[in-house]
Design a protein around this motif. Structure first.
Motif, PDB file in Angstrom:
ATOM      1  N   ASN A 560     -19.273  96.988  66.711  1.00 43.68           N
ATOM      2  CA  ASN A 560     -18.185  97.916  67.062  1.00 43.68           C
ATOM      3  C   ASN A 560     -17.579  98.585  65.822  1.00 43.68           C
ATOM      4  OD1 ASN A 560     -18.386  97.247  69.869  1.00 43.68           O
ATOM      5  ND2 ASN A 560     -17.247  95.367  69.428  1.00 43.68           N
ATOM      6  N   ASN A 561     -18.450  98.811  64.812  1.00 41.18           N
ATOM      7  CA  ASN A 561     -18.032  99.495  63.572  1.00 41.18           C
ATOM      8  C   ASN A 561     -16.907  98.769  62.836  1.00 41.18           C
ATOM      9  OD1 ASN A 561     -19.887 101.651  63.788  1.00 41.18           O
ATOM     10  ND2 ASN A 561     -18.527 102.711  65.227  1.00 41.18           N
ATOM     11  N   ARG A 562     -16.852  97.464  63.000  1.00 40.45           N
ATOM     12  CA  ARG A 562     -15.842  96.674  62.296  1.00 40.45           C
ATOM     13  C   ARG A 562     -16.247  96.532  60.829  1.00 40.45           C
ATOM     14  NH1 ARG A 562     -11.608  93.770  63.875  1.00 40.45           N
ATOM     15  NH2 ARG A 562     -10.889  92.025  62.602  1.00 40.45           N
ATOM     16  N   ILE A 563     -15.311  96.779  59.925  1.00 40.07           N
ATOM     17  CA  ILE A 563     -15.570  96.697  58.488  1.00 40.07           C
ATOM     18  C   ILE A 563     -15.520  95.233  58.066  1.00 40.07           C
ATOM     19  CG2 ILE A 563     -14.652  97.282  56.213  1.00 40.07           C
ATOM     20  CD1 ILE A 563     -13.652  99.914  57.456  1.00 40.07           C
ATOM     21  N   THR A 564     -16.587  94.751  57.460  1.00 39.56           N
ATOM     22  CA  THR A 564     -16.687  93.345  57.070  1.00 39.56           C
ATOM     23  C   THR A 564     -17.157  93.239  55.623  1.00 39.56           C
ATOM     24  OG1 THR A 564     -18.997  93.137  57.779  1.00 39.56           O
ATOM     25  CG2 THR A 564     -17.298  92.701  59.428  1.00 39.56           C
ATOM     26  N   GLY A 565     -17.022  92.043  55.058  1.00 33.21           N
ATOM     27  CA  GLY A 565     -17.591  91.747  53.750  1.00 33.21           C
ATOM     28  C   GLY A 565     -17.173  92.701  52.658  1.00 33.21           C
ATOM     29  N   ILE A 566     -15.910  93.073  52.609  1.00 31.69           N
ATOM     30  CA  ILE A 566     -15.454  94.008  51.576  1.00 31.69           C
ATOM     31  C   ILE A 566     -15.622  93.366  50.198  1.00 31.69           C
ATOM     32  CG2 ILE A 566     -13.480  95.315  50.700  1.00 31.69           C
ATOM     33  CD1 ILE A 566     -12.410  95.339  53.598  1.00 31.69           C
ATOM     34  N   ARG A 567     -16.332  94.078  49.314  1.00 33.98           N
ATOM     35  CA  ARG A 567     -16.598  93.533  47.982  1.00 33.98           C
ATOM     36  C   ARG A 567     -15.389  93.736  47.075  1.00 33.98           C
ATOM     37  NH1 ARG A 567     -19.230  95.884  43.603  1.00 33.98           N
ATOM     38  NH2 ARG A 567     -20.033  97.546  44.930  1.00 33.98           N
ATOM     39  N   TRP A 568     -14.971  92.615  46.485  1.00 30.14           N
ATOM     40  CA  TRP A 568     -13.822  92.615  45.578  1.00 30.14           C
ATOM     41  C   TRP A 568     -14.087  93.591  44.420  1.00 30.14           C
ATOM     42  CZ3 TRP A 568      -9.498  89.357  46.202  1.00 30.14           C
ATOM     43  CH2 TRP A 568      -8.593  89.324  45.129  1.00 30.14           C
ATOM     44  N   GLY A 569     -13.184  94.547  44.238  1.00 30.54           N
ATOM     45  CA  GLY A 569     -13.337  95.518  43.162  1.00 30.54           C
ATOM     46  C   GLY A 569     -14.205  96.703  43.509  1.00 30.54           C
ATOM     47  N   GLY A 570     -14.789  96.737  44.730  1.00 28.16           N
ATOM     48  CA  GLY A 570     -15.641  97.844  45.131  1.00 28.16           C
ATOM     49  C   GLY A 570     -14.839  99.067  45.520  1.00 28.16           C
ATOM     50  N   PRO A 571     -15.518 100.180  45.816  1.00 32.09           N
ATOM     51  CA  PRO A 571     -14.809 101.425  46.136  1.00 32.09           C
ATOM     52  C   PRO A 571     -13.824 101.294  47.298  1.00 32.09           C
ATOM     53  CG  PRO A 571     -17.099 101.891  45.643  1.00 32.09           C
ATOM     54  CD  PRO A 571     -16.975 100.394  45.683  1.00 32.09           C
ATOM     55  N   LEU A 572     -14.202 100.587  48.376  1.00 34.41           N
ATOM     56  CA  LEU A 572     -13.270 100.452  49.490  1.00 34.41           C
ATOM     57  C   LEU A 572     -12.099  99.548  49.116  1.00 34.41           C
ATOM     58  CD1 LEU A 572     -12.842 101.363  52.433  1.00 34.41           C
ATOM     59  CD2 LEU A 572     -13.859  99.196  53.141  1.00 34.41           C
ATOM     60  N   PHE A 573     -12.382  98.473  48.392  1.00 33.65           N
ATOM     61  CA  PHE A 573     -11.322  97.578  47.918  1.00 33.65           C
ATOM     62  C   PHE A 573     -10.286  98.361  47.117  1.00 33.65           C
ATOM     63  CE2 PHE A 573      -9.480  94.832  44.690  1.00 33.65           C
ATOM     64  CZ  PHE A 573      -9.186  93.657  45.364  1.00 33.65           C
ATOM     65  N   GLU A 574     -10.756  99.276  46.277  1.00 29.81           N
ATOM     66  CA  GLU A 574      -9.847 100.050  45.434  1.00 29.81           C
ATOM     67  C   GLU A 574      -8.974 101.020  46.235  1.00 29.81           C
ATOM     68  OE1 GLU A 574      -9.235  99.511  42.297  1.00 29.81           O
ATOM     69  OE2 GLU A 574     -10.685  97.866  42.319  1.00 29.81           O
ATOM     70  N   GLN A 575      -9.316 101.213  47.504  1.00 31.17           N
ATOM     71  CA  GLN A 575      -8.473 102.019  48.382  1.00 31.17           C
ATOM     72  C   GLN A 575      -7.358 101.182  49.014  1.00 31.17           C
ATOM     73  OE1 GLN A 575      -8.982 105.506  49.340  1.00 31.17           O
ATOM     74  NE2 GLN A 575     -10.258 105.499  47.504  1.00 31.17           N
ATOM     75  N   GLY A 576      -7.266  99.896  48.643  1.00 28.80           N
ATOM     76  CA  GLY A 576      -6.232  99.023  49.185  1.00 28.80           C
ATOM     77  C   GLY A 576      -6.551  98.468  50.554  1.00 28.80           C
ATOM     78  N   ILE A 577      -7.840  98.385  50.892  1.00 33.10           N
ATOM     79  CA  ILE A 577      -8.257  97.965  52.225  1.00 33.10           C
ATOM     80  C   ILE A 577      -8.708  96.504  52.203  1.00 33.10           C
ATOM     81  CG2 ILE A 577      -9.841  98.403  54.138  1.00 33.10           C
ATOM     82  CD1 ILE A 577      -7.716 100.572  53.618  1.00 33.10           C
ATOM     83  N   GLY A 578      -8.231  95.735  53.170  1.00 37.29           N
ATOM     84  CA  GLY A 578      -8.646  94.354  53.352  1.00 37.29           C
ATOM     85  C   GLY A 578      -9.269  94.160  54.724  1.00 37.29           C
ATOM     86  N   ALA A 579      -9.278  92.913  55.197  1.00 32.66           N
ATOM     87  CA  ALA A 579      -9.943  92.596  56.465  1.00 32.66           C
ATOM     88  C   ALA A 579      -9.188  93.176  57.654  1.00 32.66           C
ATOM     89  CB  ALA A 579     -10.055  91.082  56.606  1.00 32.66           C
ATOM     90  N   GLY A 580      -9.920  93.388  58.757  1.00 28.51           N
ATOM     91  CA  GLY A 580      -9.302  93.738  60.027  1.00 28.51           C
ATOM     92  C   GLY A 580      -9.385  95.190  60.428  1.00 28.51           C
ATOM     93  N   TRP A 581     -10.091  96.018  59.661  1.00 30.15           N
ATOM     94  CA  TRP A 581     -10.156  97.449  59.958  1.00 30.15           C
ATOM     95  C   TRP A 581     -11.451  97.805  60.694  1.00 30.15           C
ATOM     96  CZ3 TRP A 581      -6.182 100.846  58.985  1.00 30.15           C
ATOM     97  CH2 TRP A 581      -5.137 100.372  58.172  1.00 30.15           C
ATOM     98  N   GLU A 582     -11.373  98.899  61.418  1.00 31.53           N
ATOM     99  CA  GLU A 582     -12.512  99.444  62.154  1.00 31.53           C
ATOM    100  C   GLU A 582     -12.739 100.885  61.710  1.00 31.53           C
ATOM    101  OE1 GLU A 582     -13.177 101.157  66.664  1.00 31.53           O
ATOM    102  OE2 GLU A 582     -11.879  99.395  66.377  1.00 31.53           O
ATOM    103  N   LEU A 583     -14.007 101.238  61.500  1.00 32.41           N
ATOM    104  CA  LEU A 583     -14.346 102.604  61.107  1.00 32.41           C
ATOM    105  C   LEU A 583     -14.357 103.493  62.352  1.00 32.41           C
ATOM    106  CD1 LEU A 583     -15.240 104.434  58.755  1.00 32.41           C
ATOM    107  CD2 LEU A 583     -17.607 103.798  59.291  1.00 32.41           C
ATOM    108  N   VAL A 584     -13.560 104.583  62.319  1.00 33.11           N
ATOM    109  CA  VAL A 584     -13.418 105.459  63.481  1.00 33.11           C
ATOM    110  C   VAL A 584     -14.267 106.717  63.336  1.00 33.11           C
ATOM    111  CG1 VAL A 584     -11.797 106.821  64.860  1.00 33.11           C
ATOM    112  CG2 VAL A 584     -11.105 104.597  63.944  1.00 33.11           C
ATOM    113  N   SER A 585     -14.215 107.340  62.151  1.00 26.46           N
ATOM    114  CA  SER A 585     -14.981 108.574  61.951  1.00 26.46           C
ATOM    115  C   SER A 585     -15.334 108.736  60.481  1.00 26.46           C
ATOM    116  CB  SER A 585     -14.190 109.794  62.435  1.00 26.46           C
ATOM    117  OG  SER A 585     -13.013 109.968  61.655  1.00 26.46           O
ATOM    118  N   ILE A 586     -16.386 109.532  60.233  1.00 27.12           N
ATOM    119  CA  ILE A 586     -16.802 109.890  58.875  1.00 27.12           C
ATOM    120  C   ILE A 586     -16.826 111.410  58.823  1.00 27.12           C
ATOM    121  CG2 ILE A 586     -18.587 109.730  57.123  1.00 27.12           C
ATOM    122  CD1 ILE A 586     -18.844 107.322  59.924  1.00 27.12           C
ATOM    123  N   GLY A 587     -15.964 111.977  57.959  1.00 25.18           N
ATOM    124  CA  GLY A 587     -15.833 113.428  57.959  1.00 25.18           C
ATOM    125  C   GLY A 587     -15.370 113.884  59.326  1.00 25.18           C
ATOM    126  N   ASN A 588     -16.149 114.768  59.940  1.00 30.52           N
ATOM    127  CA  ASN A 588     -15.807 115.220  61.288  1.00 30.52           C
ATOM    128  C   ASN A 588     -16.754 114.652  62.333  1.00 30.52           C
ATOM    129  OD1 ASN A 588     -18.063 116.632  60.604  1.00 30.52           O
ATOM    130  ND2 ASN A 588     -17.222 118.681  60.990  1.00 30.52           N
TER     131      ASN A 588
END
Length: 655
Positions: A560-588
């Protein structure tokens, strides 16, 4: 929450003993007990190297598969006086205190037909105290092991079609004796028509009751059973003094249809292990393999057997996963490394003395190395698959940030910190898998160093034969413990080198400059690279590749597009994102793994950020990630003009 009245009662009890009063052997002493108990309890006797008088009979009834209850009856020779019965706490192969005492119920003890009341120890709930009256020479102990209907906490061990009976979870034993000096006579009552595989010697099997020859508690706890309605026993090497069998139980009879070609690969595994170690330290060996989607997964080593599971289609489908195919080689190697040769701090006198795990990088790490090597040498996996798997391992540790604060050596304590616990930041926390897979890289490093330094005349094979294959005799029941110094000495006997420094440098590496131990890959004739697409073999081995953005955006996509396994120090981590988020859209575009790969590919070499919308509960957030290196997946690339040592390592031995 502690109720106020109960707390007050505790606070008014006699003072607790000081640390100096606690015996080191069992770390406990008579403690103040609730007023409902008759008197303070004596300490649990420490194990002594002496025989327990008589033989303990035990019958495990596994017929109640619908309610998933295993009923145990034991007949224990006794004499008058105080007796402590212990339930196993530190389970071999788990490397932690995982004995499920919480699932033991209905403990009832009688002697001469009369109840004998017991009291649980107030410090160690795995121990039961009782007083044996004068004139009682034998007691009957009954209890239930309430196995679980799902894998939420404990794995499923009973289904309508099969049972995985693990003796260390289905017995009590007298304290004060080494487990090698307590003798049991085991029996199992099973459903009508069932058959079984177990590394015990059958005395009789009639009317569903299997009775086995007497055996020490040490080896009974090391001899699990797989029993089921659908069973097949295949001889892999039935000649000589140590026959080897593959025992299959399945959800259905159809799952047992292993082809002759697949069976030949397991026979080759036995042959290649013989050529590697040069000796066998068992009088028999039984692979136990459950082909099931209902019973909990397992891969657990024993001296004369192993517990394993795979999917019901393991033999009848196509291309079973790499881990399933190398599972039996890994557990087979443990008979030599971990059982016959055993780390000295794992070699304890009974099942309730704490183990230590300081040499897990040998016990599990070198076993992981040889398991993969024997998988390739026997034909269970191809050379290309082994290379793709090694690339995935190398890529993971090349990019792992947790080494900045935690050395590999410290991960050997991980099970003792909480048995295989999960956490939201595995790349930072590190854990159990590291002393398997990162240690594999260290042993590849050692193997290739020996080969290079000796002009290819010696290798880690020589270490394996000398260290694990020693003393090919009938005395299989006595393990040979080893220390760090023993490992270093054995390596030096193969090729003189500063092996202590070699190992400690890699095991203790920590800090911002610490790097993964990848030298062995280069010395083997390969380099680790990252590519933007995978071939068919790599996709099969890196099976989650389609949802894997670990080496690009630093996360994976789950169901269900759930974001998992966020790598510490990676690009998504640097956006301030932790566990529990779902990806809704990419661009349009609506979110999907395929749409995200297209966006990552399109952003390569540009200055355009990757935009996405994510959701947590009723909160939405729009991200703009400045990543421009495209998709990245690990691959091993051949270094032309160098010796291809890795291919030689993976090739079958002819003698």
């Amino acid at each position: 929450m502690i109720r106020t009245a109960a707390l007050a009662l505790l606070l008014t009890s006699a003072a607790l003993p000081t640390l100096a009063q606690v015996p080191g052997s069992q770390a406990q002493t008579p403690l103040p007990v609730p007023t409902s108990l008759p008197r303070p309890l004596p300490p649990i006797p420490a194990p002594q190297d002496r025989d327990y008088p008589g033989t303990i009979g035990i019958v495990a009834d596994i017929t109640d598969v619908d309610r998933r209850i295993i009923r145990v009856t034991q007949t224990v020779p006794v004499s008058a006086g105080h007796l402590v019965l212990q339930y196993p706490k530190f389970i071999p192969g788990n490397h932690a205190d995982t004995g499920p005492i919480q699932l033991v119920s209905g403990v009832t003890i009688t002697g001469n037909g009369q109840r004998i009341e017991w009291v649980r120890d107030t410090v160690d709930p795995h121990a039961f105290h009782l007083d044996i009256p004068a004139g009682v020479t034998s007691i009957e102990v009954k209890f239930e092991w309430l196995t679980q209907p799902d894998n939420a906490v404990w794995r499923v061990v009973m289904t309508p079609e099969m049972v995985n009976l693990q003796w260390e979870k289905a017995l009590l034993y007298p304290a004060g004796y080494s487990h090698s000096r307590i003798t049991f006579q085991p029996s199992v009552r099973m459903p009508t028509g069932w058959q079984y595989g177990v590394a015990l010697d059958t005395v009789s099997f009639a009317d569903g009751l299997a009775t086995f020859a007497p055996i020490s508690l040490e080896h009974l706890a090391d001899s699990p059973m797989f029993a089921g309605a659908h069973f097949r026993r295949i001889g892999l090497d039935t000649n000589g003094r140590s026959p080897i069998h593959l025992n299959l139980v399945g959800d259905t009879a159809a799952s047992l249809a292993a082809s002759d070609a697949r069976i030949a690969e397991y026979r080759s595994l036995v042959e290649q292990a013989d050529r590697l170690f040069g000796a066998r330290h068992f009088d028999r060996y039984d692979f136990l393999l459950g082909l099931t989607s209902k019973m909990g997964g397992i891969g657990l080593e024993h001296h004369r057997s192993s517990e394993n599971t795979a999917s019901p289609g393991f033999f009848t489908g196509s291309n079973p996963d790499y881990g399933s195919r190398t599972l039996l080689p890994h557990e087979f190697v443990h008979s030599w490394n971990g059982k016959f040769r055993r780390p000295s701090d794992e070699y304890v006198p009974n099942l309730n003395i704490p183990t230590q795990n300081s040499l897990m990088w040998v016990y599990e790490g070198q076993t992981e190395y040889w398991g993969d090597v024997l998988g390739a040498r026997s034909g269970l996996v191809t050379r290309e698959e082994a290379l793709a798997n090694l690339a995935e391992v190398a890529g993971f540790y090349d990019q792992q940030p947790g080494r900045q604060w935690r050395a590999l050596q410290d991960t050997t304590n991980h099970n003792l910190l909480g048995y295989r616990t999960t956490n939201p930041w595995p790349s930072w926390m590190r854990g159990t898998g590291d002393y398997y897979r990162e240690a594999l890289l260290i042993w590849l490093d050692a193997d290739t160093l020996i080969r290079e330094a000796t002009g290819e005349s010696k290798s880690l094979d020589d270490f394996a034969k000398a260290f694990f294959g020693q003393d090919d005799d009938d005395n299989w029941q006595t393990p040979r413990p080893y220390t760090f110094e023993d490992v270093v000495a054995a390596l030096n006997a193969v090729h003189p080198h500063d092996w202590a420094g070699f190992l400690r440098t890699r095991l203790d590496a920590v800090g911002p400059d610490a790097r993964a131990p990848l030298d062995g890959i280069a010395r083997a004739g390969y380099r680790l690279t990252y590519v933007d697409s995978l071939n068919d073999v790599e996709k099969r081995i890196q099976s989650g590749w389609a949802n894997d953005f670990q080496y690009s955006l630093g996360f994976s996509l789950g169901a269900n597009n759930r974001i998992t396994g966020i790598r510490w120090g990676g690009p998504l981590f640097e956006q301030g994102i932790g566990a529990g988020w779902e990806l809704v859209s990419i661009g349009n575009r609506t979110a999907s793994a395929q749409a995200l790969r297209r966006a990552v590919t399109a952003a390569k070499g540009t200055d355009r950020p990757i935009t996405m919308v994510i959701k947590r509960g009723d909160e939405f957030r729009t991200l703009s990630i400045p990543y421009h290196d495209g998709p990245r997946y690990p691959r091993l690339e051949r270094i032309e003009g160098t010796p291809d040592r890795l291919s030689d390592i993976l090739s079958p031995r002819r003698r």
